[in-house]
Design an enzyme around this catalytic site. Structure first.
Site, PDB file in Angstrom:
ATOM      1  N   HIS A   1       0.821  -1.204   0.000  1.00  0.00           N
ATOM      2  CA  HIS A   1       0.000   0.000   0.000  1.00  0.00           C
ATOM      3  C   HIS A   1       0.855   1.254   0.000  1.00  0.00           C
ATOM      4  CE1 HIS A   1       0.774  -0.451   4.345  1.00  0.00           C
ATOM      5  NE2 HIS A   1       0.638   0.868   4.393  1.00  0.00           N
TER       6      HIS A   1
ATOM      7  N   GLU B   1      -8.484   5.317   9.565  1.00  0.00           N
ATOM      8  CA  GLU B   1      -7.941   4.956   8.270  1.00  0.00           C
ATOM      9  C   GLU B   1      -8.947   4.203   7.429  1.00  0.00           C
ATOM     10  OE1 GLU B   1      -5.622   0.920   8.513  1.00  0.00           O
ATOM     11  OE2 GLU B   1      -4.842   2.301  10.024  1.00  0.00           O
TER      12      GLU B   1
ATOM     13  N   HIS C   1       3.854   7.226   3.748  1.00  0.00           N
ATOM     14  CA  HIS C   1       4.746   6.075   3.773  1.00  0.00           C
ATOM     15  C   HIS C   1       4.392   5.097   2.667  1.00  0.00           C
ATOM     16  CE1 HIS C   1       1.315   4.493   6.103  1.00  0.00           C
ATOM     17  NE2 HIS C   1       1.683   3.314   5.637  1.00  0.00           N
TER      18      HIS C   1
END
Length: 140
Positions: free
Chosen positions: A7, A43, A83
């Site tokens: 991801h 999230e 990230h």
């Protein structure tokens, strides 16, 4: 060591707004929503594609409070890539190997991640300035 790009984590101010954008603009579908108190985020994981080594996702991250890693990231840099998560077969073994090569670890041992994965982060200063997450998918 890396099996796939698991991801891309994207920091955002408004999770619902960004979900709507990714759904309408790119046709992605939310497959998971979570609140991770330990990491201080709400999230959503949006499915991008399936490959021979597993699925790939966009992970949208909204901080629960300004004084969280994602909250501080947003204050300093604004919305954007936070990230990159790479799929690995065994996160504990990957940490051992990388540590032996001199890569600094943010996490000495795996912790709970999205959708039941075991995760660990590497220090960005040792990975070209990129916050890097190792992701071991749960057994299905």
């Amino acid at each position: 060591m890396f099996l796939r790009i698991d991801h891309v984590g994207i920091a955002c101010h408004d999770l619902e707004e960004k979900i709507a954008f990714y759904e309408s603009t790119f046709g992605l579908t939310v497959v998971s929503r979570e609140v991770n108190e330990e990491q201080g985020v709400r999230e959503a994981m949006l499915h991008v594609a399936d490959g021979p080594s597993g699925a790939s996702y966009v992970q949208l991250l909204e901080p629960l409070h300004p004084d969280t890693p994602v909250g501080r990231f947003l204050a300093k840099r604004g919305e954007g890539v936070h990230h990159i998560g790479y799929g690995v077969a065994d996160v504990t073994e990957a940490l051992r190997r990388l540590s032996a090569q001199g890569i600094r670890l943010i996490d000495e041992r795996p912790r709970h991640g999205s959708m039941g994965a075991a995760i660990a982060f590497l220090h960005p200063k040792d990975v070209g300035g990129v916050l890097t997450e190792l992701v071991q998918a749960p057994e299905r």
